[in-house]
Design a protein around this motif. Structure first.
Motif, PDB file in Angstrom:
ATOM      1  N   ARG A  86       0.834  -1.202   0.000  1.00 22.17           N
ATOM      2  CA  ARG A  86       0.000   0.000   0.000  1.00 22.17           C
ATOM      3  C   ARG A  86       0.867   1.249   0.000  1.00 22.17           C
ATOM      4  O   ARG A  86       1.886   1.305   0.688  1.00 22.17           O
ATOM      5  CB  ARG A  86      -0.898   0.030   1.233  1.00 22.17           C
ATOM      6  N   VAL A  87       0.429   2.232  -0.773  1.00 25.80           N
ATOM      7  CA  VAL A  87       1.068   3.540  -0.790  1.00 25.80           C
ATOM      8  C   VAL A  87       0.251   4.448   0.120  1.00 25.80           C
ATOM      9  O   VAL A  87      -0.943   4.643  -0.103  1.00 25.80           O
ATOM     10  CB  VAL A  87       1.118   4.122  -2.212  1.00 25.80           C
ATOM     11  N   ILE A  88       0.877   4.987   1.154  1.00 18.93           N
ATOM     12  CA  ILE A  88       0.148   5.794   2.123  1.00 18.93           C
ATOM     13  C   ILE A  88       0.901   7.092   2.414  1.00 18.93           C
ATOM     14  O   ILE A  88       2.113   7.187   2.214  1.00 18.93           O
ATOM     15  CB  ILE A  88      -0.059   5.032   3.450  1.00 18.93           C
ATOM     16  N   THR A  89       0.160   8.083   2.842  1.00 22.45           N
ATOM     17  CA  THR A  89       0.751   9.326   3.318  1.00 22.45           C
ATOM     18  C   THR A  89       0.070   9.680   4.626  1.00 22.45           C
ATOM     19  O   THR A  89      -1.072   9.286   4.863  1.00 22.45           O
ATOM     20  CB  THR A  89       0.601  10.457   2.281  1.00 22.45           C
ATOM     21  N   ALA A  90       0.769  10.399   5.475  1.00 23.26           N
ATOM     22  CA  ALA A  90       0.221  10.721   6.791  1.00 23.26           C
ATOM     23  C   ALA A  90       0.600  12.144   7.184  1.00 23.26           C
ATOM     24  O   ALA A  90       1.626  12.681   6.746  1.00 23.26           O
ATOM     25  CB  ALA A  90       0.738   9.731   7.840  1.00 23.26           C
ATOM     26  N   ASP A  91      -0.265  12.759   8.015  1.00 24.24           N
ATOM     27  CA  ASP A  91       0.051  14.089   8.526  1.00 24.24           C
ATOM     28  C   ASP A  91       0.771  13.973   9.867  1.00 24.24           C
ATOM     29  O   ASP A  91       1.052  12.868  10.354  1.00 24.24           O
ATOM     30  CB  ASP A  91      -1.216  14.950   8.635  1.00 24.24           C
TER      31      ASP A  91
END
Length: 224
Positions: A61-66
């Motif tokens: 999975r490709v994820i981004t987070a703050d």
């Protein structure tokens, strides 16, 4: 994975499908095989790995987070997909984190070998360029859905992207997707997604089958 030679594995990867025999031999000498456990980070947002990763088996999975730790799932990668080419091309840090969703086997090609292979083979360069265009189009669709669609439309589009024809030719999602994961894909709460999914099933847009797979009815496309 260990039963096949690097050359045999290279020949199975679409990115390298049009390499000449000499080029394929060169790449096979340069790649190394690596196995990632479920949940293990392959590349991390903000870091540089200087490596091209090609998925042989498994899923990532490709994820981004703050800064508060809230995650958004940008994409799910399957065998044949690759990771890290943008960082190799522009020498910038990775723009997102990629995590193995299940045990995942990969081929890894270092920066120097990648830089040597790309100019030598126009078909590989074209494949990389085509992959970048596909990711850009996917990003455009995600931006469009977040900006213009309600939660029903965003959930419908996410389900349609995961669906594939089954043995009977019907569109279905075979792998279970949690409500929390869908929520991370569409920018909504898990509770909201659960309500939407229940409503879609009550209205006959989707159907959970006995084997746990999700049948997608044709008219779901009218929402997404």
């Amino acid at each position: 994975m260990s039963m096949l030679s690097n050359l045999e594995l290279i020949r199975r990867v679409p990115l390298f499908a049009l390499l000449t025999s000499a080029q394929a031999e060169s790449v096979s000498d340069a790649v190394v095989k690596r196995r990632f456990k479920r949940g293990e980070i392959i590349v991390e947002q903000g870091d540089k790995s200087n490596t091209l990763f090609i998925i042989l088996t498994g899923r990532a999975r490709v994820i981004t987070a703050d800064k508060r730790g809230r995650e958004v799932i940008l994409a799910t990668l399957q065998p044949g997909d690759y990771i890290g080419e943008m960082s190799l091309i522009d020498n910038e840090a990775h723009s997102a984190t990629v995590r193995a969703e299940v045990q995942t086997d990969m081929l890894c090609l270092g920066r120097a070998e990648f830089a040597r292979c790309l100019p030598e083979n126009s078909s590989m360069a074209y494949a990389i360029m085509k992959g970048l265009v596909q990711r850009l189009r996917s990003a455009d669709r995600k931006i469009e859905s977040l900006a213009l669609m309600d939660v029903y439309g965003r959930v419908a589009r996410a389900l349609l992207e995961f669906a594939a024809p089954d043995r009977d030719g019907q569109m279905a999602i075979r792998d279970r997707i949690s409500r929390q994961d869908i929520a991370k894909m569409v920018g909504a709460s898990r509770e909201m997604v659960s309500r939407v999914m229940k409503d879609l099933e009550d209205r006959g847009f989707i159907q959970t089958r006995e084997d746990g797979s999700l049948l997608i009815k044709d008219r779901l496309s009218t929402l997404g």
